[in-house]
Design an enzyme around this catalytic site. Structure first.
Site, PDB file in Angstrom:
ATOM      1  N   GLY A  28     115.944  34.494 -44.010  1.00 61.58           N
ATOM      2  CA  GLY A  28     115.271  35.617 -44.633  1.00 61.58           C
ATOM      3  C   GLY A  28     113.904  35.268 -45.185  1.00 61.58           C
ATOM      4  O   GLY A  28     113.245  36.097 -45.795  1.00 61.58           O
ATOM      5  N   CYS A  29     113.492  34.037 -44.998  1.00 62.16           N
ATOM      6  CA  CYS A  29     112.185  33.595 -45.471  1.00 62.16           C
ATOM      7  C   CYS A  29     111.225  33.538 -44.284  1.00 62.16           C
ATOM      8  O   CYS A  29     111.609  33.142 -43.187  1.00 62.16           O
ATOM      9  CB  CYS A  29     112.276  32.213 -46.111  1.00 62.16           C
ATOM     10  SG  CYS A  29     113.360  32.163 -47.551  1.00 62.16           S
TER      11      CYS A  29
END
Length: 142
Positions: free
Chosen positions: A49-50
Site C-alpha cells: 500500500g506504499c
C-alpha cells in the site's frame, strides 16, 4: 497519549515555521534512524500500500499487553524513511496495550502531516500504522 519523544517532536514542529523546514526535519530524522539489516528486507516484512518500498519489523520485550513495542524499518524513499522515524517517535517504549490506545492520526495531525503529504504517501503512512497497530493488538491479546 503520545510519549515524551513524540511530544518533543511536536514542540520542534511548532518551532519550525514553514512546511519546507518540517519536511527537511522529517528527512533528517530518517537519515539518523538506524538502518534495517538487509536480511529483514523480505516479502514478509514489506508493507503493501506504499508508493515506495517499505519494510517494518516489530518486536516486543515481554509478552502480552504489557510487552514493550520496538520496531525497525526502512524505505527506499527519504521522506518515507523519515516517516518511519516519526512513527518510531510516536510508539517507541509503549506497551502493546498502549499502542492500541494512541489516536495515531490525531497525533500525527498535530505535526501537520495530513495536510502536506501526497495521497500516495498518506496511504502508505496509514498502511504502516495499520501494520504496527495490528502487530501490537496480536501481542496484547496474548
Amino acid at each position: 497519549m503520545a510519549n515524551e519523544t513524540f511530544e518533543e517532536l511536536a514542540e520542534t514542529f511548532e518551532f519550525l515555521d514553514d512546511w519546507e523546514d518540517r519536511y527537511r526535519h522529517v528527512i533528517d530524522m530518517g537519515k539518523a534512524f538506524a538502518p534495517l539489516d538487509e536480511a529483514f528486507k523480505v516479502p514478509a516484512t514489506k508493507v503493501e500500500g506504499c508508493a515506495s518500498q517499505v519494510w517494518l519489523v516489530t518486536s516486543f520485550d515481554g509478552q502480552g499487553p504489557d510487552a514493550v513495542l520496538g520496531f525497525q524499518g526502512a524505505s527506499d524513499a527519504m521522506i518515507v524513511q523519515g516517516l518511519i522515524a516519526v512513527l518510531h517517535a510516536l510508539y517507541a517504549g509503549l506497551t502493546a496495550k498502549e499502542v492500541g490506545e494512541v489516536d495515531a492520526l490525531a497525533e500525527l495531525g498535530r505535526l501537520g502531516l495530513n495536510d502536506h503529504l501526497s495521497a500516495q504517501r498518506s496511504n502508505g503512512l496509514r498502511a504502516m500504522l495499520a501494520r504496527i497497530q495490528e502487530n501490537a493488538a496480536i501481542e496484547a491479546a496474548r
